[in-house]
Design a protein around this motif. Structure first.
Motif, PDB file in Angstrom:
ATOM      1  N   VAL A  66       0.823  -1.202   0.000  1.00  0.00           N
ATOM      2  CA  VAL A  66       0.000   0.000   0.000  1.00  0.00           C
ATOM      3  C   VAL A  66       0.862   1.260   0.000  1.00  0.00           C
ATOM      4  N   ASP A  67       2.117   1.118   0.408  1.00  0.00           N
ATOM      5  CA  ASP A  67       3.053   2.242   0.488  1.00  0.00           C
ATOM      6  C   ASP A  67       3.991   2.217  -0.714  1.00  0.00           C
ATOM      7  N   ALA A  68       3.821   3.160  -1.629  1.00  0.00           N
ATOM      8  CA  ALA A  68       4.612   3.171  -2.855  1.00  0.00           C
ATOM      9  C   ALA A  68       6.101   3.329  -2.574  1.00  0.00           C
ATOM     10  N   GLY A  69       6.450   4.176  -1.610  1.00  0.00           N
ATOM     11  CA  GLY A  69       7.860   4.397  -1.300  1.00  0.00           C
ATOM     12  C   GLY A  69       8.542   3.131  -0.812  1.00  0.00           C
ATOM     13  N   ARG A  70       7.873   2.381   0.044  1.00  0.00           N
ATOM     14  CA  ARG A  70       8.449   1.144   0.542  1.00  0.00           C
ATOM     15  C   ARG A  70       8.600   0.126  -0.587  1.00  0.00           C
ATOM     16  N   ALA A  71       7.573  -0.008  -1.427  1.00  0.00           N
ATOM     17  CA  ALA A  71       7.645  -0.954  -2.538  1.00  0.00           C
ATOM     18  C   ALA A  71       8.786  -0.601  -3.478  1.00  0.00           C
ATOM     19  N   ASP A  72       8.926   0.674  -3.810  1.00  0.00           N
ATOM     20  CA  ASP A  72       9.999   1.106  -4.706  1.00  0.00           C
ATOM     21  C   ASP A  72      11.375   0.814  -4.119  1.00  0.00           C
ATOM     22  N   ALA A  73      11.515   1.015  -2.804  1.00  0.00           N
ATOM     23  CA  ALA A  73      12.810   0.775  -2.162  1.00  0.00           C
ATOM     24  C   ALA A  73      13.202  -0.693  -2.219  1.00  0.00           C
ATOM     25  N   VAL A  74      12.223  -1.583  -2.020  1.00  0.00           N
ATOM     26  CA  VAL A  74      12.507  -3.018  -2.096  1.00  0.00           C
ATOM     27  C   VAL A  74      12.901  -3.412  -3.516  1.00  0.00           C
ATOM     28  N   VAL A  75      12.185  -2.882  -4.489  1.00  0.00           N
ATOM     29  CA  VAL A  75      12.513  -3.171  -5.888  1.00  0.00           C
ATOM     30  C   VAL A  75      13.921  -2.692  -6.215  1.00  0.00           C
ATOM     31  N   GLU A  76      14.280  -1.520  -5.746  1.00  0.00           N
ATOM     32  CA  GLU A  76      15.622  -0.985  -6.005  1.00  0.00           C
ATOM     33  C   GLU A  76      16.688  -1.892  -5.406  1.00  0.00           C
ATOM     34  N   THR A  77      16.458  -2.377  -4.193  1.00  0.00           N
ATOM     35  CA  THR A  77      17.408  -3.293  -3.549  1.00  0.00           C
ATOM     36  C   THR A  77      17.579  -4.564  -4.359  1.00  0.00           C
ATOM     37  N   ILE A  78      16.479  -5.126  -4.819  1.00  0.00           N
ATOM     38  CA  ILE A  78      16.533  -6.367  -5.592  1.00  0.00           C
ATOM     39  C   ILE A  78      17.254  -6.141  -6.914  1.00  0.00           C
ATOM     40  N   ARG A  79      16.904  -5.070  -7.596  1.00  0.00           N
ATOM     41  CA  ARG A  79      17.518  -4.812  -8.900  1.00  0.00           C
ATOM     42  C   ARG A  79      19.013  -4.512  -8.771  1.00  0.00           C
ATOM     43  N   THR A  80      19.382  -3.796  -7.739  1.00  0.00           N
ATOM     44  CA  THR A  80      20.795  -3.481  -7.523  1.00  0.00           C
ATOM     45  C   THR A  80      21.603  -4.762  -7.327  1.00  0.00           C
ATOM     46  N   ALA A  81      20.988  -5.760  -6.710  1.00  0.00           N
ATOM     47  CA  ALA A  81      21.662  -7.030  -6.467  1.00  0.00           C
ATOM     48  C   ALA A  81      21.560  -7.992  -7.646  1.00  0.00           C
TER      49      ALA A  81
END
Length: 278
Positions: free
Chosen positions: A42-57
């Motif tokens: 429900v929180d766009a900022g949290r979802a985006d942060a998780v996606v960024e972590t996954i993609r960076t790895a």
């Protein structure tokens, strides 16, 4: 236990994936099992942060914003996911909230919010994807995040206990329906115990006493809770092995379950009632 599950390279959709157990499941699914992951929160900022972590790895992930309590938003999430990525191999009904307070002091709006997210949200997500999963040729899996609160009872969390018992029974009822039509869909239930998540930080409380309980539990999780990452690793290993019930702390689950089961069985101790004869 069902047949082993192959998840590598396939799609996972995980609700409540912006933090806690959901975040860890999304990360470990992408990085340890090469899954493509829709990080729904429900929180766009949290979802985006998780996606960024996954993609960076080096993993594959996409953010999706949806309030699981809202059927229209979840239905739209399913439609967009199926159109963009195809059918999921794993759907995780994980989004949940806590509420502290005695039953008769719980605000009706807090009760309703807890049930709408924890119970209706799990139903909405499963219902949105199940038709495609049931008709699929490859085996797929649903995972419901219940809790040790879903197999036992304790004071001060009535709204949460009711919701997590409901999620556990929902999963069992769904499994029976799927088995009745020989659908290629498995159902597993995660029963986490003391895990260091934000759930009590974000919880609602009905009065100062309930607020003190909320704060006490929040501190306890921070000091004694196992990491969400350890839960996620254990959970995904269990799913691959075909396990239906996933306990991160079997001893704690047993301590919650046994008194609850004994209470339910107590009514049978007197035996069958005598049948009156003329």
């Amino acid at each position: 236990m069902s047949a082993p599950l192959d998840l590598a390279g396939r799609l996972a959709v995980i609700s409540g994936a912006g933090s806690g157990i959901g975040e860890a499941l999304a990360t470990r699914a992408a990085l340890d099992h090469a899954m493509q992951v829709v990080v729904a929160d429900v929180d766009a900022g949290r979802a985006d942060a998780v996606v960024e972590t996954i993609r960076t790895a080096g993993g594959q992930a996409w953010a999706a914003v949806a309030d699981v309590a809202d059927w229209d938003q979840v239905a739209r999430l399913a439609q967009e996911t199926l159109r963009a990525h195809g059918a999921p191999a794993l759907v995780v009904c994980n989004a949940g909230v806590e509420t502290t307070g005695l039953f008769w002091e719980t605000a009706p709006e807090h009760w309703a919010r807890t049930q709408s997210i924890n119970v209706n949200g799990a139903f909405h997500l499963a219902r949105a994807f199940l038709p495609t999963m049931v008709s699929g040729e490859q085996r797929s899996q649903l995972l419901f995040t219940s809790s040790i609160a879903g197999v036992g009872i304790s004071a001060g969390q009535s709204a949460y206990h009711v919701s997590k018992h409901a999620v556990r029974v929902m999963a069992q009822a769904l499994a029976a329906d799927l088995e009745s039509v020989a659908a290629p869909v498995g159902v597993s239930v995660l029963l986490p115990g003391v895990v260091a998540t934000r759930i009590f930080d974000d919880a609602t409380a009905s009065n100062p006493q309930a607020e003190q309980l909320r704060a006490t539990y929040a501190d306890y999780l921070r000091s004694a809770g196992v990491t969400p990452d350890s839960i996620a690793t254990r959970t995904l290993t269990a799913l691959l092995a075909g396990e239906r019930w996933i306990h991160d702390d079997p001893a704690l689950s047993r301590r919650m379950l046994e008194p609850h089961a004994a209470d339910l069985l107590a009514g049978l101790e007197a035996g069958e009632p005598e049948v009156a004869t003329a």
